[in-house]
Design an enzyme around this catalytic site. Structure first.
Site, PDB file in Angstrom:
ATOM      1  N   ASP A  10       0.910  -0.947  -0.051  1.00  0.00           N
ATOM      2  CA  ASP A  10      -0.031   0.141  -0.195  1.00  0.00           C
ATOM      3  C   ASP A  10       0.827   1.165   0.038  1.00  0.00           C
ATOM      4  OD1 ASP A  10      -2.492   1.526   0.380  1.00  0.00           O
ATOM      5  OD2 ASP A  10      -1.802   2.126   2.304  1.00  0.00           O
ATOM      6  N   SER A  11       0.351   2.457  -0.077  1.00  0.00           N
ATOM      7  CA  SER A  11       0.915   3.653  -0.203  1.00  0.00           C
ATOM      8  C   SER A  11       1.453   3.742   1.382  1.00  0.00           C
ATOM      9  CB  SER A  11       0.097   4.862  -0.651  1.00  0.00           C
ATOM     10  OG  SER A  11      -1.037   4.926   0.438  1.00  0.00           O
ATOM     11  N   CYS A  73      -4.351  -1.491  -1.784  1.00  0.00           N
ATOM     12  CA  CYS A  73      -4.549  -0.324  -1.901  1.00  0.00           C
ATOM     13  C   CYS A  73      -5.609  -0.022  -3.130  1.00  0.00           C
ATOM     14  CB  CYS A  73      -3.108   0.349  -2.441  1.00  0.00           C
ATOM     15  SG  CYS A  73      -3.314   1.938  -2.838  1.00  0.00           S
ATOM     16  N   GLU A 152      -2.505   8.865   8.226  1.00  0.00           N
ATOM     17  CA  GLU A 152      -0.987   8.634   8.292  1.00  0.00           C
ATOM     18  C   GLU A 152      -0.469   9.457   9.446  1.00  0.00           C
ATOM     19  OE1 GLU A 152       1.237   6.899   6.669  1.00  0.00           O
ATOM     20  OE2 GLU A 152      -0.388   5.899   5.728  1.00  0.00           O
ATOM     21  N   CYS A 186     -11.095   3.025  -0.268  1.00  0.00           N
ATOM     22  CA  CYS A 186      -9.433   3.402   0.254  1.00  0.00           C
ATOM     23  C   CYS A 186      -9.113   2.303   1.338  1.00  0.00           C
ATOM     24  CB  CYS A 186      -9.298   4.873   0.265  1.00  0.00           C
ATOM     25  SG  CYS A 186      -7.666   5.093   1.090  1.00  0.00           S
ATOM     26  N   HIS A 188      -7.206   2.729   3.825  1.00  0.00           N
ATOM     27  CA  HIS A 188      -7.089   3.572   4.941  1.00  0.00           C
ATOM     28  C   HIS A 188      -8.100   3.973   5.844  1.00  0.00           C
ATOM     29  CE1 HIS A 188      -2.944   4.550   3.304  1.00  0.00           C
ATOM     30  NE2 HIS A 188      -2.628   5.272   4.283  1.00  0.00           N
TER      31      HIS A 188
HETATM   32  N1  DGL Z   1      -4.622   3.010   0.980  1.00  0.00           N
HETATM   33  C1  DGL Z   1      -4.811   3.644  -0.284  1.00  0.00           C
HETATM   34  C2  DGL Z   1      -5.866   3.568  -0.993  1.00  0.00           C
HETATM   35  O1  DGL Z   1      -6.432   2.499  -0.655  1.00  0.00           O
HETATM   36  C3  DGL Z   1      -4.236   5.068  -0.008  1.00  0.00           C
HETATM   37  C4  DGL Z   1      -3.929   6.035  -1.240  1.00  0.00           C
HETATM   38  C5  DGL Z   1      -3.267   7.084  -1.037  1.00  0.00           C
HETATM   39  O2  DGL Z   1      -2.019   7.183  -0.790  1.00  0.00           O
HETATM   40  O3  DGL Z   1      -3.774   8.170  -1.525  1.00  0.00           O
HETATM   41  O4  DGL Z   1      -6.364   4.016  -1.948  1.00  0.00           O
END
Ligand code: DGL
Length: 271
Positions: A10-11, A73, A152, A186, A188
């Site tokens: 993931d990011s 992600c 985050e 998302c 997150h």
């Molecule tokens: N967890 C990522 C997602 O599902 C976040 C993306 C981001 O970094 O903006 O989209």
């Protein structure tokens, strides 16, 4: 049977929502996690940049001998899944189709809310997949660009006035539209599940893209007879592209176990 680890990326912290579910379903599996904390958020970036970053994330993970990669992600799944699946000889699995299918099954009144990053909403991928399962469904989509940076930053708890204010603002139109199902598109966003539930009320079913992706990945591995034969004791390694400390602290809170000793740092630009 396949004893190799599963790669998950993931990011940033969001993919841990898939890791938590994978551990619940498949406690004997080894997992290598990568969170691109040096470049998060991905969601406001162009498709070209997201694909470039995702290729590097996969190239790093493939330095391990993996049996599959879970794109935990929504942004990468909506934007780069086909590219990554075509380029890699192991299964590359995303979160969007499983979450869309769960939403299409869940709705009673046909009104489905969708929240995700700008790139995910722009792609139209969730809507397409929801309508493929349930052609009568109405999908009301909203990007929530401030959610990822706030998560985050550790601001995901009920009672935090900043996240509560932002959530009220983003979610009000979905509430007014009477959606009975809301896709947290998302990965997150399930970290905000208490905040989102408090806004939407108990009558709205929340679909967790990370958990749905993990369930689908577990089913795919089982169908391919690619599970580890261990029933417990899976080993977890985590890598990030920026400071380990912040990730370790927040990941340990979210997962409910201490990950500090298992976190390493990687120069992702070198891949
Ligand atoms: N967890 C990522 C997602 O599902 C976040 C993306 C981001 O970094 O903006 O989209």
């Amino acid at each position: 049977m396949d004893k190799r680890p599963i790669g998950v990326f993931d990011s940033g912290l969001g993919g841990l929502t898939a890791v938590r579910e994978l551990r619940r379903l498949l406690p004997g599996e080894d997992i290598v996690y990568f969170g691109d904390t040096g470049r998060v958020p991905y969601g406001g970036r162009s498709a070209e940049t997201i694909i470039k970053y995702a290729r590097q994330d996969v190239a790093f993970l493939r330095t391990f001998d993996l049996k599959a990669i879970v794109i935990a992600c929504g942004t990468v799944s909506t934007t780069a899944l086909d590219v990554l699946a075509a380029e890699n000889p192991i299964p590359v699995l995303g979160v969007v189709a499983p979450a869309a299918a769960a939403a299409a099954r869940s709705t009673k009144n046909g009104a489905i809310g969708l929240i995700g990053t700008q790139a995910s909403i722009r792609s139209g991928a969730y809507e397409r997949l929801i309508r493929a399962e349930n052609p009568a469904a109405r999908v009301l989509a909203r990007p929530c660009p401030l959610f990822v940076p706030l998560v985050e930053d550790g601001r995901f708890r009920l009672g935090d006035v900043v996240i509560e204010t932002v959530a009220e603002e983003y979610l009000a139109p979905l509430k007014q539209a009477g959606v009975d199902t809301l896709v947290l598109g998302c990965t997150h966003y399930p970290l905000l599940i208490d905040v989102i539930r408090a806004c939407m009320g108990p009558g709205v079913t929340l679909i967790n893209a990370g958990a749905e992706g993990a369930k689908a990945a577990a089913a795919a591995l089982a169908a391919a007879d690619a599970l580890n034969d261990r029933q417990a004791g899976g080993r977890y390694r985590y890598f990030v592209s920026d400071r380990q400390e912040d990730f370790s602290r927040l990941a340990s809170i979210f997962l409910g176990w201490d990950v500090t000793e298992a976190v390493g740092q990687v120069d992702i630009a070198a891949f």
